[in-house]
Scaffold this motif. Structure first.
Motif, short mmCIF file in Angstrom:
data_model
loop_
_atom_site.label_atom_id
_atom_site.label_comp_id
_atom_site.label_asym_id
_atom_site.label_seq_id
_atom_site.Cartn_x
_atom_site.Cartn_y
_atom_site.Cartn_z
N ASP A 50 0.82 -1.21 0.00
CA ASP A 50 0.00 0.00 0.00
C ASP A 50 0.86 1.26 0.00
N ARG A 114 -3.27 0.41 -6.52
CA ARG A 114 -2.44 0.14 -5.36
C ARG A 114 -3.30 -0.38 -4.21
N GLY A 116 -4.91 -0.85 -0.67
CA GLY A 116 -5.24 0.07 0.42
C GLY A 116 -6.05 1.27 0.00
N ASP A 117 -5.52 2.10 -0.91
CA ASP A 117 -6.21 3.34 -1.25
C ASP A 117 -6.64 3.43 -2.71
#
Length: 312
Positions: A50, A114, A116-117
Motif C-alpha cells: 500500500d 495500489r 489500500g487506497d
C-alpha cells in the motif's frame, strides 16, 4: 538511452537475485549520497504493497531530501489486478509497467490499483518484451544473443528505458526536481486505447514529447476513497491535498465546482449529490469538464474514481 550520462552501478541483490529490504534501502542511500539524479530500481517485492512499507517510505524520504527521481519496475505479477509491490508502490516512485513492440500490455506486467487506497499505479509503461541489452560477463539471465548481449522480458527492462528518458530530461533541464521530471514524463505519455488507467497509468512514455512540452500537469495524485485524507480543488478544478484538520463542510459549499470535484474524488457519493439537488447529467457534464482541465495523470485518476462511484 542517455549516452552522455554518468553511471553509478550498485549491486543490492545476491547472485541468485534475492535480497533484503535493508539491502535495497542501503543501495538507495548509497546512490543519493553520490549525487545520483535518476535512480533505477529494477527489483521489487512479490507481495502487493500500500506504499507504507519500509522500502517505499525510504524512497519517498530520499527523493524529497535529495531531489533524485527513483524509477521503479512495477513487477511481473500480472495479469492479476492489485499486484504492485514495493518499492513500486511508493508515492514518489515513477512506477513502470511493460508493453510489447505494438504497445500491447505485457501479460506479466503488474497492475494496479495500489493496495489500500486504490491509487493509480503504474505511472507509465515502456517497452519491456524481448529487449536486447548489455550482458554482464558470465551471466545466464534471459536469452543470450552474443557474448556481449542478452534478450530479456520484464518490467525491469521497461524501467531502464524510462530511467534513460528521465536522464535525458535531467540533462536538458538540470534545475528540474524529481517531481517535475516525473510530471513531464507522465503528462506527455501516450494513452493506449483499450488499456485501463490502472494498467498503463499515463500511458507509454514519450521522451520526445516530454522534452518539448513546457507546461506540465501534476502526476501521481492518489485521490483515495471515502476514508481518504481531506481533499480540495485548485483554481483549475484539479483535486489536490489540503492541510485542513477534517473533511470540508460539503453542505456549506457555495461553489458547486468544488463539490462536484469532491464527488469525482470519491469523498461523497450519489446520496449526497441527490441531497444537493445535482442531477446525474449535471454531475457527468462537470466530470467531463474537470477531465478536460486536468493533466494526464490527474485525468486518469478522476476517470478511475468516477467509474468506481458509478458516474461514468
Amino acid at each position: 538511452m542517455a549516452p552522455a550520462a554518468d553511471l553509478l552501478v550498485g549491486k543490492v541483490l545476491g547472485d541468485d537475485g534475492f535480497g533484503t529490504a535493508s539491502q535495497v534501502v542501503d543501495g538507495m542511500e548509497w546512490a543519493v549520497a553520490r549525487g545520483a539524479d535518476v535512480v533505477n530500481l529494477s527489483l521489487g517485492s512479490d507481495a502487493p504493497s500500500d506504499g507504507t512499507d519500509p522500502m517505499s517510505r525510504a524512497l519517498n524520504e530520499l527523493s524529497a531530501s535529495s531531489g533524485a527521481l527513483f524509477v521503479v519496475a512495477a513487477g511481473n505479477a500480472g495479469p492479476a489486478q492489485g499486484t504492485i509491490g514495493s518499492p513500486a508502490a511508493a508515492d514518489a516512485a515513477l512506477t513502470v509497467g511493460a508493453v510489447g513492440r505494438d504497445d500491447s500490455l505485457a501479460d506479466f506486467s503488474s497492475r494496479g490499483p495500489r493496495a489500500g487506497d486504490d491509487a493509480v499505479k503504474p505511472d507509465v509503461t515502456a517497452p519491456g518484451v524481448g529487449i536486447v541489452a548489455a550482458r554482464a560477463a558470465g551471466t545466464t539471465m534471459g536469452q543470450v544473443v552474443d557474448p556481449s548481449h542478452v534478450a530479456a522480458s520484464g518490467t525491469s527492462m521497461a524501467a531502464l528505458h524510462v530511467a534513460g528518458a528521465a536522464a535525458l530530461l535531467a540533462q536538458q533541464h538540470p534545475d528540474w526536481t524529481a517531481s517535475r521530471l516525473k510530471d513531464a514524463l507522465t503528462s506527455t505519455a501516450r494513452l493506449i486505447e483499450g488499456q485501463r488507467v490502472t494498467e498503463q497509468g499515463g500511458g507509454c512514455v514519450d521522451v520526445a514529447a516530454a522534452s518539448r512540452t513546457p507546461v506540465l500537469a501534476t502526476a501521481g495524485l492518489a485521490l483515495g476513497t471515502e476514508d481518504a485524507v481531506p481533499l480540495d480543488v485548485d483554481h483549475a478544478g484539479v483535486v489536490v491535498g489540503t492541510d485542513a484538520a477534517g473533511p470540508p463542510d460539503l453542505h456549506g459549499a457555495t461553489d458547486r465546482r468544488i463539490l462536484l470535484a469532491l464527488l469525482v474524488a470519491g469523498v461523497v457519493d450519489k446520496a449526497v449529490a441527490t441531497q444537493m439537488g445535482l442531477s446525474r447529467r449535471t454531475v457527468q457534464s462537470r466530470i467531463q469538464r474537470l477531465m478536460e482541465l486536468a493533466g494526464a495523470t490527474t485525468r486518469m485518476q478522476l476517470a478511475w474514481q468516477a467509474a468506481r462511484r458509478g458516474w461514468l
